[in-house]
Design a protein around this motif. Structure first.
Motif, PDB file in Angstrom:
ATOM      1  N   ALA B  94      -1.918   6.626  -6.908  1.00  0.00           N
ATOM      2  CA  ALA B  94      -1.998   6.999  -5.473  1.00  0.00           C
ATOM      3  C   ALA B  94      -2.252   7.739  -4.414  1.00  0.00           C
ATOM      4  CB  ALA B  94      -0.776   8.498  -6.335  1.00  0.00           C
ATOM      5  N   LEU B  95      -2.887   8.076  -5.753  1.00  0.00           N
ATOM      6  CA  LEU B  95      -4.971   8.261  -4.957  1.00  0.00           C
ATOM      7  C   LEU B  95      -5.750   7.044  -4.565  1.00  0.00           C
ATOM      8  CD1 LEU B  95      -6.570  10.586  -8.481  1.00  0.00           C
ATOM      9  CD2 LEU B  95      -5.673  11.169  -5.753  1.00  0.00           C
ATOM     10  N   TYR B  96      -5.513   6.834  -4.927  1.00  0.00           N
ATOM     11  CA  TYR B  96      -6.227   5.307  -4.116  1.00  0.00           C
ATOM     12  C   TYR B  96      -5.510   5.059  -2.923  1.00  0.00           C
ATOM     13  CZ  TYR B  96      -8.089   4.384  -8.939  1.00  0.00           C
ATOM     14  OH  TYR B  96      -8.001   4.851 -10.102  1.00  0.00           O
ATOM     15  N   SER B  97      -3.976   5.347  -2.841  1.00  0.00           N
ATOM     16  CA  SER B  97      -3.574   4.668  -1.883  1.00  0.00           C
ATOM     17  C   SER B  97      -3.722   5.319  -0.744  1.00  0.00           C
ATOM     18  CB  SER B  97      -1.933   4.549  -1.969  1.00  0.00           C
ATOM     19  OG  SER B  97      -0.787   4.414  -1.585  1.00  0.00           O
ATOM     20  N   ALA B  98      -3.829   6.722  -1.297  1.00  0.00           N
ATOM     21  CA  ALA B  98      -3.785   8.238  -0.196  1.00  0.00           C
ATOM     22  C   ALA B  98      -5.864   7.879   0.185  1.00  0.00           C
ATOM     23  CB  ALA B  98      -4.477   9.048  -1.250  1.00  0.00           C
ATOM     24  N   SER B  99      -6.609   7.380  -0.636  1.00  0.00           N
ATOM     25  CA  SER B  99      -7.509   7.153   0.176  1.00  0.00           C
ATOM     26  C   SER B  99      -7.720   5.810   0.972  1.00  0.00           C
ATOM     27  CB  SER B  99      -8.779   7.111  -0.876  1.00  0.00           C
ATOM     28  OG  SER B  99      -9.985   6.630  -0.679  1.00  0.00           O
ATOM     29  N   ILE B 100      -7.028   5.193   1.135  1.00  0.00           N
ATOM     30  CA  ILE B 100      -7.463   4.086   2.359  1.00  0.00           C
ATOM     31  C   ILE B 100      -6.798   3.901   2.910  1.00  0.00           C
ATOM     32  CG2 ILE B 100      -6.401   1.704   1.737  1.00  0.00           C
ATOM     33  CD1 ILE B 100      -8.880   1.663  -0.362  1.00  0.00           C
ATOM     34  N   ALA B 101      -5.427   5.072   2.613  1.00  0.00           N
ATOM     35  CA  ALA B 101      -4.518   5.032   3.895  1.00  0.00           C
ATOM     36  C   ALA B 101      -4.886   4.543   4.951  1.00  0.00           C
ATOM     37  CB  ALA B 101      -3.564   5.726   3.625  1.00  0.00           C
ATOM     38  N   PRO B 102      -5.623   5.732   5.841  1.00  0.00           N
ATOM     39  CA  PRO B 102      -6.066   5.875   6.897  1.00  0.00           C
ATOM     40  C   PRO B 102      -6.944   4.284   7.386  1.00  0.00           C
ATOM     41  CG  PRO B 102      -7.795   7.320   5.833  1.00  0.00           C
ATOM     42  CD  PRO B 102      -6.682   6.374   4.844  1.00  0.00           C
ATOM     43  N   TYR B 103      -7.968   3.706   6.458  1.00  0.00           N
ATOM     44  CA  TYR B 103      -8.208   2.593   6.964  1.00  0.00           C
ATOM     45  C   TYR B 103      -6.637   0.947   6.963  1.00  0.00           C
ATOM     46  CZ  TYR B 103     -11.881   4.744   5.588  1.00  0.00           C
ATOM     47  OH  TYR B 103     -13.028   5.804   4.902  1.00  0.00           O
ATOM     48  N   THR B 104      -5.734   0.872   6.649  1.00  0.00           N
ATOM     49  CA  THR B 104      -4.645   0.540   6.453  1.00  0.00           C
ATOM     50  C   THR B 104      -4.004   0.469   7.975  1.00  0.00           C
ATOM     51  OG1 THR B 104      -3.712   0.857   4.879  1.00  0.00           O
ATOM     52  CG2 THR B 104      -4.821  -0.195   4.773  1.00  0.00           C
ATOM     53  N   LYS B 105      -4.149   2.220   8.835  1.00  0.00           N
ATOM     54  CA  LYS B 105      -3.042   2.595   9.286  1.00  0.00           C
ATOM     55  C   LYS B 105      -2.555   1.532  10.954  1.00  0.00           C
ATOM     56  CE  LYS B 105      -3.046   7.077  11.838  1.00  0.00           C
ATOM     57  NZ  LYS B 105      -3.031   7.459  12.170  1.00  0.00           N
TER      58      LYS B 105
END
Lengths: 106, 238
Positions: B94-105
């Motif tokens: 979930a941490l990785y997901s949150a960290s990646i999320a801005p770039y995959t928006k």
């Protein structure tokens, strides 16, 4: 125990964990504090894994000059700081570990 | 690198990013391959059917959870305990997901769904570094795809090899150390300022002290300690 049920349920939960923020980000904009926090996730998580790999042996802290992985890892870190080259880091670490494994007992 | 608009066709950018992702993942694959082999061997010896052992590598696709599952299957735990163990061990994603999320928006739901499936420790590590580089982010999801698919492919192959060969790579090869060294190589460039160094050191110390915590929660505690420390140090210097 139903191995297939466990596998599918565990896999689904794992997938939802991975999807969680990637999916929600388009819908909910993250607060500023979360954005600031996220910058520190990579150095924190990667460093945590490195520390465990170098300092934990068989489930216990192994802080000693007899810890070949710690010595090889520290040499690799020094090489990385100086050369900034990933391949040198890996090559140095592996070679030193293999040498130390021959020298050090157990 | 990172010449944003140089007139080349998008297809060329996609291919370039994809193969850059594959290449970036290769050193990690060297470290991961022995784990896949050993997992295959352990899973079979724990009494897991070969089909389930192999399926787990694609359905759960997370090394530490798979090793723990093999142990639990051997111990004959209830189904719910096995499910919860897999879930808790994989919470860090979930941490990785949150960290990646801005770039995959900006991506389509299909891309988000597909890339999420490939979001492992190893794919995250190289992908976030790529995203954080200066330059154009338009095609960097192809890098993610390349890294993720490369790891996925070799994870399946190494599992199958472990299952069917039933042999273990000699422990004195210490090939698993290549993974730790790769993590070192990836961490160093991230230590750009005082705050990120503080985050890394705090996380490392807590990871060692909290190691005895069950279900790999030590890693989660370490991540939070690092994040909080980094923010505190950054806040002070503002």
């Amino acid at each position: 125990m139903n191995i297939w049920a466990a596998l599918l349920a565990g896999g689904a939960l794992t997938y939802l964990t991975r999807l969680s923020f990637i999916f929600l980000f388009g819908i909910i904009d993250p607060p500023e504090v979360l954005r600031r926090a996220l910058r520190f996730v990579p150095p924190a998580v990667l460093s945590a894994i490195v520390f465990q790999e170098l300092l934990i042996r068989n489930g216990a802290v192994f802080l000693s000059l007899g810890n070949a992985r710690l010595l090889a890892g520290m040499a690799a870190i020094l090489v990385g700081v100086r050369t900034k080259n990933s391949l040198w880091v890996i090559a140095t670490g592996m070679i030193i570990l293999l040498i130390l494994n021959q020298i050090l007992p157990g | 690198m990172n010449t944003a608009v140089d007139g080349a066709a998008p297809r060329l950018h996609m291919a370039r990013e994809f193969w850059a992702g594959v290449r970036a993942e290769l050193p990690l694959i060297v470290g991961v391959f022995p784990f896949g082999l050993i997992y295959g061997v352990v899973a079979i010896s724990s009494g897991m059917p070969a089909s389930a052992a192999q399926a787990m590598s694609s359905i759960v696709f997370a090394g530490s959870a798979q090793f723990a599952s093999a142990q639990l299957v051997a111990g004959g735990v209830p189904t719910l305990v096995l499910v919860m163990t897999i879930f808790i061990l994989n919470l860090r994603h979930a941490l990785y997901s949150a960290s990646i999320a801005p770039y995959t928006k900006h991506l389509s739901t299909l891309w988000k769904a597909g890339l999420s499936y490939l979001l492992t420790d190893e794919a995250y590590a190289v992908t976030i570094l790529n995203y954080e580089r200066e330059g154009d982010n338009t095609y960097r999801h192809w890098f993610f795809l390349g890294a993720g698919l490369a790891l996925w492919t070799f994870w399946q192959i190494s599992t199958a090899a472990g299952i069917f060969l039933g042999t273990v790579i000699p422990a004195d090869w210490s090939l698993d150390f290549a993974a730790a060294l790769t993590f070192i190589a990836m961490t160093l460039p991230l230590l750009r300022d005082r705050a990120s160094v503080a985050a890394a050191v705090a996380a490392g110390v807590v990871a060692v002290l909290a190691y005895p915590l069950p279900y790999k929660l030590g890693l989660v505690a370490a991540a939070f300690a690092g994040i909080v420390t980094g923010m505190l140090v950054e806040g002070k210097r503002r």
